[in-house]
Design a protein around this motif. Structure first.
Motif, PDB file in Angstrom:
ATOM      1  N   LEU A   1      16.940 -27.349  34.981  1.00 60.47           N
ATOM      2  CA  LEU A   1      16.850 -27.892  33.629  1.00 60.47           C
ATOM      3  C   LEU A   1      18.228 -28.002  32.970  1.00 60.47           C
ATOM      4  O   LEU A   1      18.518 -28.987  32.291  1.00 60.47           O
ATOM      5  CB  LEU A   1      15.930 -27.003  32.778  1.00 60.47           C
ATOM      6  CG  LEU A   1      14.456 -26.971  33.201  1.00 60.47           C
ATOM      7  CD1 LEU A   1      13.671 -25.998  32.328  1.00 60.47           C
ATOM      8  CD2 LEU A   1      13.844 -28.370  33.129  1.00 60.47           C
ATOM      9  N   PHE A   2      19.054 -27.001  33.191  1.00 60.45           N
ATOM     10  CA  PHE A   2      20.396 -27.037  32.608  1.00 60.45           C
ATOM     11  C   PHE A   2      21.220 -28.181  33.187  1.00 60.45           C
ATOM     12  O   PHE A   2      21.887 -28.923  32.449  1.00 60.45           O
ATOM     13  CB  PHE A   2      21.094 -25.691  32.849  1.00 60.45           C
ATOM     14  CG  PHE A   2      22.476 -25.621  32.284  1.00 60.45           C
ATOM     15  CD1 PHE A   2      22.691 -25.273  30.956  1.00 60.45           C
ATOM     16  CD2 PHE A   2      23.582 -25.912  33.078  1.00 60.45           C
ATOM     17  CE1 PHE A   2      23.977 -25.214  30.444  1.00 60.45           C
ATOM     18  CE2 PHE A   2      24.871 -25.857  32.576  1.00 60.45           C
ATOM     19  CZ  PHE A   2      25.070 -25.507  31.242  1.00 60.45           C
ATOM     20  N   LEU A   3      21.176 -28.365  34.499  1.00 61.67           N
ATOM     21  CA  LEU A   3      21.949 -29.441  35.127  1.00 61.67           C
ATOM     22  C   LEU A   3      21.417 -30.812  34.726  1.00 61.67           C
ATOM     23  O   LEU A   3      22.190 -31.759  34.542  1.00 61.67           O
ATOM     24  CB  LEU A   3      21.920 -29.269  36.644  1.00 61.67           C
ATOM     25  CG  LEU A   3      22.639 -28.027  37.189  1.00 61.67           C
ATOM     26  CD1 LEU A   3      22.484 -27.943  38.706  1.00 61.67           C
ATOM     27  CD2 LEU A   3      24.113 -28.043  36.816  1.00 61.67           C
TER      28      LEU A   3
ATOM     29  N   MET B   1      24.096 -20.352  33.279  1.00 59.04           N
ATOM     30  CA  MET B   1      23.106 -21.423  33.234  1.00 59.04           C
ATOM     31  C   MET B   1      21.701 -20.871  33.061  1.00 59.04           C
ATOM     32  O   MET B   1      20.886 -21.415  32.306  1.00 59.04           O
ATOM     33  CB  MET B   1      23.205 -22.273  34.507  1.00 59.04           C
ATOM     34  CG  MET B   1      24.461 -23.112  34.594  1.00 59.04           C
ATOM     35  SD  MET B   1      24.423 -24.313  35.950  1.00 59.04           S
ATOM     36  CE  MET B   1      24.364 -23.216  37.368  1.00 59.04           C
ATOM     37  N   VAL B   2      21.386 -19.767  33.758  1.00 60.51           N
ATOM     38  CA  VAL B   2      20.051 -19.161  33.631  1.00 60.51           C
ATOM     39  C   VAL B   2      19.838 -18.646  32.215  1.00 60.51           C
ATOM     40  O   VAL B   2      18.772 -18.821  31.620  1.00 60.51           O
ATOM     41  CB  VAL B   2      19.890 -18.037  34.665  1.00 60.51           C
ATOM     42  CG1 VAL B   2      18.589 -17.273  34.440  1.00 60.51           C
ATOM     43  CG2 VAL B   2      19.902 -18.602  36.078  1.00 60.51           C
ATOM     44  N   TRP B   3      20.846 -18.017  31.630  1.00 60.67           N
ATOM     45  CA  TRP B   3      20.722 -17.503  30.268  1.00 60.67           C
ATOM     46  C   TRP B   3      20.557 -18.628  29.264  1.00 60.67           C
ATOM     47  O   TRP B   3      19.803 -18.516  28.285  1.00 60.67           O
ATOM     48  CB  TRP B   3      21.960 -16.667  29.931  1.00 60.67           C
ATOM     49  CG  TRP B   3      21.996 -16.184  28.502  1.00 60.67           C
ATOM     50  CD1 TRP B   3      22.582 -16.792  27.445  1.00 60.67           C
ATOM     51  CD2 TRP B   3      21.402 -14.981  28.007  1.00 60.67           C
ATOM     52  NE1 TRP B   3      22.414 -16.063  26.300  1.00 60.67           N
ATOM     53  CE2 TRP B   3      21.686 -14.935  26.624  1.00 60.67           C
ATOM     54  CE3 TRP B   3      20.677 -13.946  28.595  1.00 60.67           C
ATOM     55  CZ2 TRP B   3      21.257 -13.893  25.813  1.00 60.67           C
ATOM     56  CZ3 TRP B   3      20.254 -12.897  27.783  1.00 60.67           C
ATOM     57  CH2 TRP B   3      20.544 -12.878  26.411  1.00 60.67           C
ATOM     58  N   SER B   4      21.260 -19.741  29.473  1.00 60.65           N
ATOM     59  CA  SER B   4      21.217 -20.844  28.514  1.00 60.65           C
ATOM     60  C   SER B   4      19.895 -21.607  28.550  1.00 60.65           C
ATOM     61  O   SER B   4      19.405 -22.031  27.500  1.00 60.65           O
ATOM     62  CB  SER B   4      22.379 -21.797  28.776  1.00 60.65           C
ATOM     63  OG  SER B   4      22.340 -22.913  27.922  1.00 60.65           O
ATOM     64  N   ALA B   5      19.322 -21.802  29.756  1.00 58.53           N
ATOM     65  CA  ALA B   5      18.140 -22.665  29.871  1.00 58.53           C
ATOM     66  C   ALA B   5      16.835 -21.906  29.987  1.00 58.53           C
ATOM     67  O   ALA B   5      15.767 -22.541  30.023  1.00 58.53           O
ATOM     68  CB  ALA B   5      18.297 -23.572  31.088  1.00 58.53           C
TER      69      ALA B   5
ATOM     70  N   PRO C   1      13.585 -19.588  28.750  1.00 54.48           N
ATOM     71  CA  PRO C   1      12.886 -19.422  27.467  1.00 54.48           C
ATOM     72  C   PRO C   1      13.402 -18.198  26.714  1.00 54.48           C
ATOM     73  O   PRO C   1      13.851 -17.218  27.312  1.00 54.48           O
ATOM     74  CB  PRO C   1      11.423 -19.248  27.879  1.00 54.48           C
ATOM     75  CG  PRO C   1      11.329 -19.881  29.234  1.00 54.48           C
ATOM     76  CD  PRO C   1      12.653 -19.644  29.882  1.00 54.48           C
ATOM     77  N   ALA C   2      13.353 -18.274  25.407  1.00 51.20           N
ATOM     78  CA  ALA C   2      13.921 -17.197  24.589  1.00 51.20           C
ATOM     79  C   ALA C   2      13.238 -15.869  24.848  1.00 51.20           C
ATOM     80  O   ALA C   2      13.888 -14.817  24.854  1.00 51.20           O
ATOM     81  CB  ALA C   2      13.822 -17.571  23.103  1.00 51.20           C
ATOM     82  N   GLY C   3      11.912 -15.885  25.092  1.00 53.03           N
ATOM     83  CA  GLY C   3      11.198 -14.638  25.288  1.00 53.03           C
ATOM     84  C   GLY C   3      11.539 -13.946  26.597  1.00 53.03           C
ATOM     85  O   GLY C   3      11.534 -12.710  26.672  1.00 53.03           O
TER      86      GLY C   3
ATOM     87  N   ARG D   1      14.428 -14.607  28.490  1.00 52.01           N
ATOM     88  CA  ARG D   1      15.811 -14.903  28.850  1.00 52.01           C
ATOM     89  C   ARG D   1      16.499 -13.711  29.511  1.00 52.01           C
ATOM     90  O   ARG D   1      17.174 -13.844  30.529  1.00 52.01           O
ATOM     91  CB  ARG D   1      16.569 -15.328  27.600  1.00 52.01           C
ATOM     92  CG  ARG D   1      18.019 -15.651  27.818  1.00 52.01           C
ATOM     93  CD  ARG D   1      18.618 -16.212  26.545  1.00 52.01           C
ATOM     94  NE  ARG D   1      17.975 -17.462  26.182  1.00 52.01           N
ATOM     95  CZ  ARG D   1      18.146 -18.097  25.012  1.00 52.01           C
ATOM     96  NH1 ARG D   1      18.944 -17.563  24.095  1.00 52.01           N
ATOM     97  NH2 ARG D   1      17.533 -19.229  24.766  1.00 52.01           N
ATOM     98  N   ALA D   2      16.311 -12.533  28.959  1.00 55.52           N
ATOM     99  CA  ALA D   2      16.969 -11.351  29.502  1.00 55.52           C
ATOM    100  C   ALA D   2      16.430 -11.018  30.891  1.00 55.52           C
ATOM    101  O   ALA D   2      17.192 -10.671  31.806  1.00 55.52           O
ATOM    102  CB  ALA D   2      16.784 -10.163  28.566  1.00 55.52           C
ATOM    103  N   ALA D   3      15.093 -11.146  31.081  1.00 57.42           N
ATOM    104  CA  ALA D   3      14.501 -10.835  32.374  1.00 57.42           C
ATOM    105  C   ALA D   3      14.953 -11.830  33.440  1.00 57.42           C
ATOM    106  O   ALA D   3      15.270 -11.454  34.584  1.00 57.42           O
ATOM    107  CB  ALA D   3      12.977 -10.819  32.265  1.00 57.42           C
ATOM    108  N   ALA D   4      15.005 -13.124  33.106  1.00 55.30           N
ATOM    109  CA  ALA D   4      15.426 -14.137  34.069  1.00 55.30           C
ATOM    110  C   ALA D   4      16.893 -13.951  34.457  1.00 55.30           C
ATOM    111  O   ALA D   4      17.262 -14.052  35.632  1.00 55.30           O
ATOM    112  CB  ALA D   4      15.198 -15.534  33.494  1.00 55.30           C
ATOM    113  N   THR D   5      17.727 -13.660  33.457  1.00 51.77           N
ATOM    114  CA  THR D   5      19.147 -13.443  33.759  1.00 51.77           C
ATOM    115  C   THR D   5      19.355 -12.180  34.593  1.00 51.77           C
ATOM    116  O   THR D   5      20.173 -12.157  35.525  1.00 51.77           O
ATOM    117  CB  THR D   5      19.951 -13.357  32.462  1.00 51.77           C
ATOM    118  OG1 THR D   5      19.695 -14.521  31.658  1.00 51.77           O
ATOM    119  CG2 THR D   5      21.445 -13.266  32.748  1.00 51.77           C
ATOM    120  N   GLY D   6      18.613 -11.128  34.273  1.00 51.03           N
ATOM    121  CA  GLY D   6      18.723  -9.904  35.067  1.00 51.03           C
ATOM    122  C   GLY D   6      18.256 -10.106  36.497  1.00 51.03           C
ATOM    123  O   GLY D   6      18.867  -9.583  37.443  1.00 51.03           O
ATOM    124  N   LEU D   7      17.177 -10.866  36.669  1.00 48.02           N
ATOM    125  CA  LEU D   7      16.694 -11.154  38.020  1.00 48.02           C
ATOM    126  C   LEU D   7      17.720 -11.968  38.801  1.00 48.02           C
ATOM    127  O   LEU D   7      17.965 -11.715  39.993  1.00 48.02           O
ATOM    128  CB  LEU D   7      15.361 -11.910  37.941  1.00 48.02           C
ATOM    129  CG  LEU D   7      14.705 -12.265  39.284  1.00 48.02           C
ATOM    130  CD1 LEU D   7      14.400 -10.994  40.073  1.00 48.02           C
ATOM    131  CD2 LEU D   7      13.440 -13.077  39.045  1.00 48.02           C
TER     132      LEU D   7
END
Length: 263
Positions: free
Chosen positions: A133-135, A185-189, A191-193, A195-201
């Protein structure tokens, strides 16, 4: 006779063309009126003489044979020139081929069709979906397809991972930048809810892959125990001090080497 090579055994070493011009034709062929036959006979005679010991071709063959065991300074200049010319030609061909391959690869990435973004399910989809999505959002403002950006991102990760596994410093730097950009890119794109879990993963996946990319890397300081370059020299010496006897008075009756025994 003009010479075109180094003297051999104190004598001039004629070239092959000098031998060809100065070799007389066989006596039998002199009576023949065929100019081509006489010229062919001279060529054969010059060829045979140049291969005799001290001849032009014989000397060149000896230089090639000695070049296998000699150093760079001992090799004949014509062999150095031929080797450098062949090396430069090979490098030019390799650079030209690499340029064509790189150009074809970039054109293929630019013309790649759009890839399916997927539904973002699963662990990999949680990380991969925000990157796509970011790209795609950034490619809308650039003259490049989203698929080309995604393929370049994948290619960078694979090459830096392989290069880092073989302990290439540049590849390991690229791997570090690849991980930082991916996390951004993962942090930016995401979902707000979540975001932290996706970036940590994504950070955990990148850390696991870093086990292979940063193989053998250590943060401990390397101490080199080298002996000092200049060591003090200790040379023991024995110094003897001898006391000379006082000179004999002028009125002494004894000789210079005879003295009375005193108690």
């Amino acid at each position: 006779m003009p010479s075109h090579d180094k003297p051999v055994n104190g004598q001039d070493n004629p070239s092959f063309f000098d031998l060809f011009d100065q070799t007389p034709p066989p006596p039998v062929l002199e009576l023949d009126g065929k100019h081509g036959t006489r010229r062919l006979a001279k060529l054969r005679a010059a060829w045979k003489e140049s291969w005799e010991e001290g001849g032009f071709l014989y000397q060149r063959w000896e230089e090639i044979f000695q070049a296998r065991h000699g150093s760079w300074h001992e090799i004949a200049n014509w062999i150095k020139g031929a080797g450098l010319l062949a090396g430069i030609s090979l490098i030019v061909m390799m650079v030209d081929t690499a340029g064509d391959i790189a150009s074809a690869t970039l054109k293929g990435l630019s013309a790649a069709p759009a890839t399916n973004a997927g539904d973002g399910s699963g662990l990999w989809g949680t990380v991969d979906q925000p990157i796509r999505l970011f790209l795609a959002d950034q490619a809308a403002h650039l003259a490049v397809a989203p698929a080309a950006l995604y393929a370049f991102w994948q290619l960078t990760g694979v090459l830096s991972l392989i290069g880092g596994f073989f302990r290439n410093s540049g590849a390991r730097i690229a791997w570090g930048l690849f991980g930082c950009v991916t996390l951004a890119m993962v942090w930016s794109a995401s979902p707000a809810g979540g975001r932290a879990a996706a970036t940590g993963l994504a950070a955990l996946m990148w850390a696991l892959a870093s086990i292979f990319a940063l193989r053998g890397l250590t943060l401990r300081p390397i101490v080199h125990n080298h002996p000092p370059q200049f060591q003090p020299q200790f040379n023991p010496a024995l110094h003897l001090h001898a006391t000379l006897p006082a000179p004999t008075p002028s009125g002494d009756d004894y000789g210079d080497n005879i003295h009375p025994l005193q108690r």
